[in-house]
Structures are given as structure tokens and as C-alpha cells.
Enzyme design. Sequence first.
Site, PDB file in Angstrom:
ATOM      1  N   GLY A 249       6.367   5.607  -1.273  1.00  0.00           N
ATOM      2  CA  GLY A 249       5.665   6.836  -0.935  1.00  0.00           C
ATOM      3  C   GLY A 249       4.212   6.534  -0.631  1.00  0.00           C
ATOM      4  N   CYS A 250       3.546   7.461   0.061  1.00  0.00           N
ATOM      5  CA  CYS A 250       2.153   7.223   0.436  1.00  0.00           C
ATOM      6  C   CYS A 250       1.248   7.170  -0.794  1.00  0.00           C
ATOM      7  CB  CYS A 250       1.682   8.280   1.426  1.00  0.00           C
ATOM      8  SG  CYS A 250       1.943   9.999   0.909  1.00  0.00           S
ATOM      9  N   TYR A 251       1.382   8.145  -1.695  1.00  0.00           N
ATOM     10  CA  TYR A 251       0.574   8.140  -2.916  1.00  0.00           C
ATOM     11  C   TYR A 251       0.922   6.941  -3.823  1.00  0.00           C
ATOM     12  CZ  TYR A 251      -0.643  13.080  -1.874  1.00  0.00           C
ATOM     13  OH  TYR A 251      -1.098  14.253  -1.310  1.00  0.00           O
ATOM     14  N   PRO A 252       2.214   6.655  -4.062  1.00  0.00           N
ATOM     15  CA  PRO A 252       2.536   5.503  -4.900  1.00  0.00           C
ATOM     16  C   PRO A 252       2.050   4.177  -4.337  1.00  0.00           C
ATOM     17  CG  PRO A 252       4.407   6.990  -4.814  1.00  0.00           C
ATOM     18  CD  PRO A 252       3.409   7.484  -3.794  1.00  0.00           C
ATOM     19  N   THR A 253       2.023   4.029  -3.004  1.00  0.00           N
ATOM     20  CA  THR A 253       1.492   2.798  -2.420  1.00  0.00           C
ATOM     21  C   THR A 253       0.093   2.529  -2.954  1.00  0.00           C
ATOM     22  OG1 THR A 253       2.809   2.985  -0.393  1.00  0.00           O
ATOM     23  CG2 THR A 253       0.777   1.696  -0.258  1.00  0.00           C
TER      24      THR A 253
END
Length: 307
Positions: free
Chosen positions: A114-118
Site C-alpha cells: 500500500g502507499c501508506y505502508p510503503t
Amino acid sequence: MDLNIFIDGDQGTTGLDLQNRLRGGEFRIRTLPANLRKDAAARRAALNESDIAILCLPDAAARDAVAMIENPSVRVIDASSAHRTSPGWVYGLPELDARQGERIASASRVTNPGCYPTAAVALLRPLTDAGLLPADYPLAIHAVSGYSGQGRAGAEAHEAGAGAHSLTVYGLALEHKHVPEIEAYAGLAQRPIFVPAYGSYRQGIVLTIGLHTRLLPADVSGARIHECLVERYRDAAHVRVTPMSSTAPMTELDPQAHNGSNDMSLTVASNDRTGQIVLSAVLDNLGKGAAGAAVQNLRLMVAASVR
């Protein structure tokens, strides 16, 4: 390339950006015409005829697509969150550790982060691996994404002025679907608090994590955390650690700084007097947070296929 790359879900924000990044490049890309995009038989045939299928779909549709695949030689990159913590799927963050790129290259099933988890995992995993951050630290993570993170329909509604706000904070039920992914891949033993938001700009993310030195091991400082990140990403092509300077410290962050790229920058700010540290990451939610990461993983998998 002679490999057949099929994009299922090519008209969403990730699918469209993915095509832009691949257009005129080294890959032969296949998509379905508009009248067949939701035709189950056509999708099944295209999926099973592909060498690598990239799924840019909602979670339920991504699960359905995987279930349609009967050809054992088809490899999959899933850009949805459907399989991010599923057994048998390799996490598509090549910078996760020194061997992750090799795992992705040889995998048959890759789940795009995911973008945030990256951003969160890139900041936290080196610290938990090195013992600088206790796995049970009470973390609170805040992030602001461009409104394209809502998907194509949400982005179009925002641009049409339909209830658009300068800033919308959400996830206050504290059940955001990215949290298990962050917990699993950052090496955490406790669920972090995660509060995301959408800003009134189209794309780009700034994510911040605050730390108190009194809750860290006695010898851990902002400088040591910075050194750890620098060492971890020394050879990473797409991750840059911002230099830490006492004479010219970082005072602001632009969430749009890496728009259009697959790059991410990490920053450590600290104040020895207050005993506080702020970790931050900036990336394009459609780039390193989605389509850019898919292209990076695709290149790893294709390189392994042609060896």
C-alpha cells in the site's frame, strides 16, 4: 519483450498511471476493450494467456481474478490490498531487506504494498531489525495523501467540487485496512495508531511518525536512527535518506516532491533538548505507492524470466 503482460483493471487511477509508465517501453502490454472489461469469459481468457498479470482492481475483484487463473505458469502482481498479508504471496517492497528483491524476482504471486505502508515500513523496519525501536513501542502514524488516493471516482468527484475540502482526516474508527500490513512488515508486536488524511492536491504523500527518546533504548538518538537508515538504503535505487544537518536542519516537507517518479525520501528530525524525534517519508502515492512499485516489481520478475 516477448512476454505477454495483461493489465486487469486498466481504467482506475493505478491502471491508468501504470499504462503511462509502460507506454513506449520495453514491455508488450495487453488490455481488454471497453466492451469486454467486465466480461468474465474474456477476463479469464486474458488472465490465463498472460505471462504476468497485473491486477489494478478493488479487493474483491482481485480475489476473483486470482481464482480465475488456472494456468500454473501465470505470474501475478496484485496492486490491491487483497493479498498483502496472505500466505504464499511475496511482499512487493524490494527494499524490505537485502534478499527481498530476489524473492520478488522468483515469485509467482507478488502483492504490491500500500502507499501508506510503503512509507511506514521503510522508516520502521530498519529500526526494529537493528533493535533501535522496540517492537512494542506505542506508535502513532499520521499521513496526508493527495486526493487521487480515493480512487478514480473519488478524484473525479473532488475535481468536480463535489463536497471537496482542503483537508479530510479519516480512519478515526482505527480499523484502517493498511494497519495489519504495517504491523506485519515493520516488525511490530503491537498495532500502531494510524490516522490518514486527504489533502486538496492531486497526488503525493507525506507520512510522519513521532518518537520519544525516553521510550527508546538508552543509547538511541536521532543521529543513530539516521545512520541506521543511511546504511540500510545505501544501495537502494529509489530510496534516498535526506542528510541530517545541525546547521541547516529540515524544517518543512513537500508531499508532491517526488510526483511522477518511483522515488521516496526519508528524513529524520530530532531535538535533543525535548527528547523528541520525527521520522518522515515523502513519495508519490501513484508512483512508489502504486504503479511505480508495480513497474519496479515487474522488471525484477521479467529479468528473472529471461535469465
